[in-house]
Design an enzyme around this catalytic site. Structure first.
Site, PDB file in Angstrom:
ATOM      1  CG  HIS A 235      -0.223  -0.068   2.534  1.00 30.56           C
ATOM      2  ND1 HIS A 235       0.249   1.033   3.197  1.00 30.56           N
ATOM      3  CD2 HIS A 235       0.091  -1.130   3.305  1.00 30.56           C
ATOM      4  CE1 HIS A 235       0.819   0.668   4.338  1.00 30.56           C
ATOM      5  NE2 HIS A 235       0.743  -0.649   4.418  1.00 30.56           N
ATOM      6  CG  ASP A 236      -0.410   4.212   1.329  1.00 31.34           C
ATOM      7  OD1 ASP A 236      -1.303   4.919   0.836  1.00 31.34           O
ATOM      8  OD2 ASP A 236      -0.601   3.481   2.332  1.00 31.34           O
TER       9      ASP A 236
ATOM     10  N   GLY B  72       5.124  -1.014   2.601  1.00 26.01           N
ATOM     11  CA  GLY B  72       4.294   0.163   2.379  1.00 26.01           C
ATOM     12  C   GLY B  72       5.081   1.465   2.324  1.00 26.01           C
TER      13      GLY B  72
END
Length: 260
Positions: free
Chosen positions: A121-122, A139
């Site tokens: 994520h991200d 992440g």
């Protein structure tokens, strides 16, 4: 016109571009957008607010866009964007962003993700990046253009990997890697510059020599690397050298990866 195998499930609302090919036993969620010429080979799951750019190809058992592996995730509106011409091989996983990280994960154009690699994520991944088998990106990582990750390597969350860097196989990255840097080893250290990558990229000899010189100045002396980099900015005008100096002095969440 899209070609969809009869065993696949395309949810209402999904947008399929022209010449999309979807093989057997795929599942495409209602908020997914597949660009022109995208191909899902079979047994592929694409979920969430996911956009996949034209001509990208995804191989069996990849999971793209399912909710992020973050225990704080509470169903917020988050997304994943994958650029054009990407190759995503078997068992690859890519997650969307989170509310705490900007709500989006973004992958650039013409990237290659070999079997079982992971984009968390991200993360922001540039163009022409290569993930060998089993590469793991935690992440919030930022990866520049033309970076190559050797098989089984992994990056700690919030790491920055500068453009044209090379990460050796089975390396564990805990710190930021400068542009053109080469990092090797468990809890990797810088092992020099990615000279082969620089030559392949067509970088002029004079710029390569300038980058080699600045590498020695930054890392061959005692003291604070960031302070030396700040002082060196006024003495250098080569764009590639300035890229490295700006990278070193930029605000960051992780320490720099340095030579042993």
């Amino acid at each position: 016109m899209a070609q969809v195998h009869t065993s696949s499930v395309i949810e209402d609302g999904a947008q399929l571009g022209s010449d999309v090919k979807i093989g057997p036993f795929c599942h495409v969620g209602p908020e997914v957008v597949l660009g022109d010429g995208v191909e899902l080979k079979g047994h592929v799951s694409v979920q969430g607010q996911t956009k996949i750019g034209a001509r990208s190809r995804i191989f069996p058992f990849a999971s793209i866009g399912s909710e992020p592996q973050d225990l704080k995730f509470a169903g917020e509106s988050v997304s994943l964007e994958i650029g054009e011409g990407c190759l995503i091989r078997e068992h690859v996983t890519m997650n969307p962003g989170t509310a705490g990280g900007g709500h989006i994960t973004r992958v650039g154009n013409n990237c290659t993700f070999l079997a079982s690699s992971h984009v968390a994520h991200d993360c922001i991944v540039g163009n022409n990046v290569i993930f060998s088998n089993n590469v793991m990106l935690a992440g919030h990582c930022i990866v520049g253009d033309h970076v190559i990750f050797g098989g089984g390597s992994a990056a700690h969350q919030f790491c920055r990997i500068g453009h044209h860097a090379f990460v050796g196989g089975l390396s564990g990255i805990e710190g930021d890697i400068i542009p053109f840097g080469m990092a090797i080893g468990n809890r990797a250290n810088l092992a020099g510059l990615n000279l082969v990558g620089m030559k392949r990229a067509g970088i002029e000899r004079a710029s390569i020599h300038a980058v080699r010189a600045i590498y020695k100045e930054l890392f061959s002396s005692q003291g604070v690397v960031q302070e030396r980099a700040e002082a060196l900015k006024a003495k250098n005008d080569d764009p590639l050298v300035l890229d490295i100096l700006e990278f070193v002095t930029a605000s960051a969440d992780r320490a720099l990866c340095t030579p042993a």
